[in-house]
Design an enzyme around this catalytic site. Structure first.
Site, PDB file in Angstrom:
ATOM      1  N   PRO A  21       0.854  -1.195   0.000  1.00  0.00           N
ATOM      2  CA  PRO A  21       0.000   0.000   0.000  1.00  0.00           C
ATOM      3  C   PRO A  21       0.882   1.234   0.000  1.00  0.00           C
ATOM      4  O   PRO A  21       1.950   1.248   0.608  1.00  0.00           O
ATOM      5  CB  PRO A  21      -0.753  -0.130   1.326  1.00  0.00           C
ATOM      6  N   MET A  22       0.469   2.278  -0.708  1.00  0.00           N
ATOM      7  CA  MET A  22       1.193   3.540  -0.672  1.00  0.00           C
ATOM      8  C   MET A  22       0.171   4.665  -0.702  1.00  0.00           C
ATOM      9  O   MET A  22      -0.484   4.911  -1.723  1.00  0.00           O
ATOM     10  CB  MET A  22       2.164   3.645  -1.848  1.00  0.00           C
ATOM     11  N   CYS A 112       3.954   3.675   8.815  1.00  0.00           N
ATOM     12  CA  CYS A 112       3.749   4.935   8.104  1.00  0.00           C
ATOM     13  C   CYS A 112       4.649   6.029   8.691  1.00  0.00           C
ATOM     14  O   CYS A 112       4.628   6.279   9.898  1.00  0.00           O
ATOM     15  CB  CYS A 112       2.294   5.372   8.196  1.00  0.00           C
ATOM     16  N   HIS A 182       9.749  -3.162   6.388  1.00  0.00           N
ATOM     17  CA  HIS A 182      10.383  -2.163   5.529  1.00  0.00           C
ATOM     18  C   HIS A 182      11.741  -1.865   6.138  1.00  0.00           C
ATOM     19  O   HIS A 182      11.825  -1.423   7.289  1.00  0.00           O
ATOM     20  CB  HIS A 182       9.530  -0.900   5.453  1.00  0.00           C
ATOM     21  N   GLY A 214      11.332  -2.832   0.587  1.00  0.00           N
ATOM     22  CA  GLY A 214      12.144  -1.632   0.544  1.00  0.00           C
ATOM     23  C   GLY A 214      13.233  -1.656  -0.501  1.00  0.00           C
ATOM     24  O   GLY A 214      14.099  -2.532  -0.493  1.00  0.00           O
ATOM     25  N   GLU A 215      13.159  -0.709  -1.462  1.00  0.00           N
ATOM     26  CA  GLU A 215      14.221  -0.461  -2.435  1.00  0.00           C
ATOM     27  C   GLU A 215      14.440  -1.625  -3.406  1.00  0.00           C
ATOM     28  O   GLU A 215      15.555  -1.848  -3.888  1.00  0.00           O
ATOM     29  CB  GLU A 215      15.526  -0.123  -1.704  1.00  0.00           C
ATOM     30  N   ARG A 238       7.150   1.021  -4.776  1.00  0.00           N
ATOM     31  CA  ARG A 238       7.490   1.952  -5.851  1.00  0.00           C
ATOM     32  C   ARG A 238       8.101   1.253  -7.056  1.00  0.00           C
ATOM     33  O   ARG A 238       7.895   1.676  -8.199  1.00  0.00           O
ATOM     34  CB  ARG A 238       8.440   3.027  -5.326  1.00  0.00           C
TER      35      ARG A 238
END
Length: 332
Positions: A21-22, A112, A182, A214-215, A238
């Site tokens: 989710p973002m 978050c 994360h 993450g990343e 992302r």
């Protein structure tokens, strides 16, 4: 005519892949498109903020409209609905109501980094209080039927990672079925690098399944993250937005080129038009194209064409040449 699919070598063993989710980016419109492209096995919704009241069902279905379709996207991918808050009792009551809507699970947000959320005792700031984290997970676990998974997502910590293992144990001991980590603290935000090797410490310390996050932007990133974390599952955020074919690439499946993604861009545009105010609609498309520039030069060209306008009709003409239909052929 669509560009042919291309094949990228997969990691030695294809991992389980989840879609992150973002808030303000990876919402139901983008979940729909990305799960149609394929490769992910499960999604988590953006957070549903719980403060001091029992929310009506319409709040849950507004954030996660998949609750109206059996807890799945149109492509059939299960969706866990995520709750965020700091009151164990209120979260438990809302989790019980949420469970009545048949989500694929209830996820709890301890990651978050948004200052406004943290100031109101939600998200990553809770990682300073492992006892409260435990109370929240345990209360939610008791409140929902045993068949409904309760999961959690955390960062390595709030301002530092000194209580990382305490929080991981709190989540595990509270009864969570899975933990996404994360690999950065709240203070580190989204700045590289992600500390994948710290996830390995958590994985070794708790008995529940751990998912690395993450990343991860490329197949090579996925390989290194899996190796350093020791995990057999990844959550993509992302990286998947920038490259909708990333999950398929990690699995060693054919991936769509730019031409093959055009129906999905049109579908996204049509969906955003039904959910977002007209003045913000162009911004959502620019946001997605801005990330896709990392993978597709054509996305940069498209971004440049629409950069100076926020007029929906103008954007539509520049992007698609004609009004986008409500439905478009999906990538296959």
């Amino acid at each position: 005519m669509r560009a042919p699919m291309t094949l990228r070598p997969a990691p030695p063993a294809a991992p389980r892949l989840l879609l992150a989710p973002m808030e303000g980016l990876l919402d139901c419109s983008l979940r729909d498109v990305l799960t149609r492209v394929g490769g992910v096995e499960l999604c988590v919704s953006e957070f549903i903020r719980v403060t001091d009241q029992l929310l009506p069902a319409r709040v849950f279905t507004r954030i996660a409209p998949e609750l109206l379709t059996g807890g799945r996207t149109a492509a059939g991918t299960p969706v866990r609905a995520q709750l965020l808050g700091g009151d164990p009792v209120c979260l438990a009551e809302n989790a019980a109501r949420l469970a009545e809507l048949s989500p694929a699970g209830v996820d709890l947000n301890f990651g978050c980094p948004a200052p406004v959320v943290n100031r109101h005792r939600g998200g990553a700031v809770l990682l300073d209080e492992p006892e409260l984290v435990h109370a929240i997970v345990a209360a939610v676990r008791r409140a929902v039927p045993a068949a409904v998974p309760v999961t959690a997502k955390m960062r390595l910590g709030h301002l530092d990672d000194s209580r990382m293992l305490d929080c991981a144990h709190a989540i595990a001991d509270g009864g969570a079925a899975e933990l996404v980590v994360h690999a950065r603290t709240k203070a580190e935000g989204y700045r590289p690098p992600a500390h994948w090797h710290r996830i390995a410490e958590i994985r070794e310390a708790v008995a529940l399944p751990v998912v690395a996050n993450g990343e991860v932007w490329t197949v090579d990133d996925a390989r290194r993250c899996l190796a350093e974390s020791g995990c057999d599952a990844l959550m993509l955020g992302r990286g998947m937005v920038a490259d909708p074919g990333l999950a398929r690439a990690i699995r060693g499946e054919p991936v769509p080129g730019w031409d093959a993604l055009q129906p999905e861009l049109r579908r996204f545009w049509a969906s955003v038009g039904t959910r977002v105010e007209a003045r913000h609609r162009a911004g959502r498309l620019k946001q997605w194209l801005g990330l896709m520039r990392r993978r597709f030069p054509e996305a940069g060209e498209a971004f440049a064409r629409i950069r100076e306008t926020n007029d929906a009709r103008r954007v539509e003409a520049l992007m698609f040449g004609e009004p986008a239909p409500a439905e478009a052929d999906a990538v296959t």
